[in-house]
Design a protein around this motif. Structure first.
Motif, short mmCIF file in Angstrom:
data_model
loop_
_atom_site.label_atom_id
_atom_site.label_comp_id
_atom_site.label_asym_id
_atom_site.label_seq_id
_atom_site.Cartn_x
_atom_site.Cartn_y
_atom_site.Cartn_z
N ASP A 145 3.63 0.77 -4.58
CA ASP A 145 2.86 1.49 -5.59
C ASP A 145 3.72 2.68 -6.05
OD1 ASP A 145 0.89 2.54 -7.21
OD2 ASP A 145 -0.23 3.44 -5.55
N ASP A 169 0.81 -1.21 0.00
CA ASP A 169 0.00 0.00 0.00
C ASP A 169 0.84 1.27 0.00
OD1 ASP A 169 -2.33 -1.46 0.05
OD2 ASP A 169 -2.40 -1.54 2.24
N TYR A 215 2.97 4.25 -1.15
CA TYR A 215 3.01 5.01 -2.40
C TYR A 215 4.33 5.77 -2.47
CZ TYR A 215 1.83 9.34 -5.08
OH TYR A 215 1.83 10.43 -5.91
#
Length: 302
Positions: A29, A4, A6
């Motif tokens: 990500d 998860d 980023y």
């Protein structure tokens, strides 16, 4: 945490972006920006958990990008790792002084980059959890009073500096709560406050809205980008939904209501507002008017 997280990679050379993307995309990500200005625009839309930033870029160098991120309350907590060909101790010192958490020289060792990215993300995750605990009221799960004042001050400065849309504030007080506590007991009182908080949480419609426990049985709704009329409708809806909970509060003298109710005062903050305290005073006076008029209603400061 990994899948998860980023990460924003900022570099004006596609070869460097592709190398870092290939290295990290299987775990995180990963997004990309080809310039400093593009990076800032992307951060404004969605805050990354970590930024890997080149220094030598044509429009805006990495030092300037890092300093700008550090200067804004909303982005100051984003960790920045410089990944650059500038290898002198002076440049590294300059990068760390600009606010970066790390400085890696190209050509980089992939294993070291992976390890440092992992460590910085773990550290940020831990800091975020501690910050959340420090900002949260332990009983209701809403924001606490301290964080409320931080946000109010930040919103007031935003309205003043950016000529932004005014924002509204709602102060809410549980009617006859002392009687409820005395007759039902403090355990029931705590459960009552938690149920009221649940209604407030359900009214969070925009990402910037915030519900806070102001103190005791009093709550505060901070509604950025919301005008007075819309804020009044939100306050009315909150009052109605608290009624619908039908929490018994029998034997209240001189009060037709036999369930827990709330009263609310609404005020609007504009660029001309003298201080956060002035805004709270206006909302509190409107709340007092609602109480004096019989409770279980909303009044607006105009």
């Amino acid at each position: 945490m990994n899948s998860d997280s980023y990460i924003l990679v900022v570099d004006d050379q596609m070869a460097n972006i592709e190398a870092l993307g290939e290295l990290l995309a299987d775990q995180y990500d990963v997004h990309f920006a080809l310039s400093g200005q593009a990076a800032l625009a992307q951060v404004a839309k969605s805050k990354p958990d970590l930024i890997l930033l080149d220094i030598m870029m044509p429009d805006m160098d990495g030092y300037a990008v890092c300093r700008q991120l550090q200067s804004q309350l909303e982005t100051a907590d984003i960790p920045v790792m410089f990944i650059t060909a500038l290898a002198t101790p002076d440049e590294e010192t300059r990068g760390l002084d600009a606010g970066a958490v790390d400085y890696i020289v190209k050509p980089f060792n992939p294993t070291i980059v992976r390890a440092r990215v992992r460590n910085h993300l773990a550290f940020k995750h831990a800091k975020d959890q501690l910050r959340l605990l420090a900002q949260t009221d332990g009983l209701t799960g809403l924001a606490n009073r301290r964080y409320l004042f931080e946000r109010l001050q930040a919103e007031l400065e935003r309205v003043r500096e950016q000529a932004a849309q005014p924002f509204s504030l709602i102060l809410i007080d549980v009617d006859h709560f002392k009687h409820y506590n005395d007759s039902q007991g403090h355990v029931a009182g705590d459960l009552c406050l938690q149920r009221v908080a649940g209604v407030l949480k359900a009214e969070l419609r925009n990402p910037d809205d915030m519900m806070a426990r102001y103190g005791g049985e009093e709550f505060c709704c901070l509604l950025p980008h919301t005008g007075l009329a819309d804020a009044e409708q939100i306050a009315l809806r909150i009052c109605r939904r608290i009624n619908e909970l039908a929490i018994p509060n029998a034997d209240v003298e001189h009060d037709a209501q036999r369930v827990v109710t709330v009263s609310a005062g609404v005020a609007l903050c504009t660029a001309a507002m003298a201080s956060v305290e002035t805004l709270l005073q206006q909302a509190d006076r409107a709340l007092y008017t609602a109480k004096a008029a019989g409770r279980n209603q909303v009044k607006v400061w105009v």
